[in-house]
Motif scaffolding. Structure first.
Motif, PDB file in Angstrom:
ATOM      1  N   ARG A  43       0.830  -1.207   0.000  1.00  9.65           N
ATOM      2  CA  ARG A  43       0.000   0.000   0.000  1.00  9.65           C
ATOM      3  C   ARG A  43       0.864   1.256   0.000  1.00  9.65           C
ATOM      4  NH1 ARG A  43      -3.237  -0.625   4.750  1.00  9.65           N
ATOM      5  NH2 ARG A  43      -3.328  -2.595   3.812  1.00  9.65           N
ATOM      6  N   GLN A  44       1.934   1.278   0.798  1.00  5.49           N
ATOM      7  CA  GLN A  44       2.813   2.443   0.844  1.00  5.49           C
ATOM      8  C   GLN A  44       3.549   2.632  -0.475  1.00  5.49           C
ATOM      9  OE1 GLN A  44       5.365   2.761   4.250  1.00  5.49           O
ATOM     10  NE2 GLN A  44       3.671   3.437   5.536  1.00  5.49           N
ATOM     11  N   LEU A  45       3.997   1.545  -1.081  1.00  4.28           N
ATOM     12  CA  LEU A  45       4.657   1.645  -2.385  1.00  4.28           C
ATOM     13  C   LEU A  45       3.695   2.149  -3.452  1.00  4.28           C
ATOM     14  CD1 LEU A  45       6.875  -1.565  -2.409  1.00  4.28           C
ATOM     15  CD2 LEU A  45       7.641   0.812  -2.341  1.00  4.28           C
ATOM     16  N   THR A  46       2.447   1.704  -3.381  1.00 11.72           N
ATOM     17  CA  THR A  46       1.444   2.174  -4.326  1.00 11.72           C
ATOM     18  C   THR A  46       1.217   3.673  -4.166  1.00 11.72           C
ATOM     19  OG1 THR A  46       0.364   0.019  -4.314  1.00 11.72           O
ATOM     20  CG2 THR A  46      -0.948   1.881  -5.091  1.00 11.72           C
ATOM     21  N   LEU A  47       1.097   4.139  -2.921  1.00  5.77           N
ATOM     22  CA  LEU A  47       0.921   5.568  -2.671  1.00  5.77           C
ATOM     23  C   LEU A  47       2.128   6.369  -3.146  1.00  5.77           C
ATOM     24  CD1 LEU A  47      -0.732   5.516   0.870  1.00  5.77           C
ATOM     25  CD2 LEU A  47      -1.807   6.184  -1.285  1.00  5.77           C
ATOM     26  N   ALA A  48       3.324   5.852  -2.918  1.00  5.39           N
ATOM     27  CA  ALA A  48       4.540   6.541  -3.371  1.00  5.39           C
ATOM     28  C   ALA A  48       4.577   6.625  -4.883  1.00  5.39           C
ATOM     29  CB  ALA A  48       5.777   5.817  -2.841  1.00  5.39           C
TER      30      ALA A  48
END
Length: 86
Positions: A43-48
């Motif tokens: 999820r964090q990689l997607t947001l980044a």
């Protein structure tokens, strides 16, 4: 303390203190990263990725060198460059 207050206080600190703060902040980020589940990491990689899309869009600052794509990085006259040390 709010983020804005921290950022405003940084210039008045010594370089040593700023480095200590940066090191501590980095250690906290690393600890948090290791504590995330695979789904949270994804999820964090997607947001980044979503956040970075604008940085690489046409006309952005990171796009300015794309006009050079396909051109030689350096050009040296073959004989002069390769034989200059002989």
């Amino acid at each position: 303390m709010e983020t804005k207050e921290i950022l405003q206080a940084l210039p008045s600190l010594s370089i040593s203190d700023r480095l200590k703060i940066a090191e501590s902040a980095l250690q906290l980020v690393i600890q948090e990263k290791h504590s995330l589940t695979k789904d949270e990491q994804k999820r964090q990689l997607t947001l980044a990725t979503i956040t970075a899309i604008a940085d690489y869009a046409s006309g952005s600052e990171l796009d300015i060198f794309s006009d050079l794509e396909g051109e030689d990085f350096c050009h040296y006259p073959d004989e002069d460059f390769y034989n200059s040390g002989n």
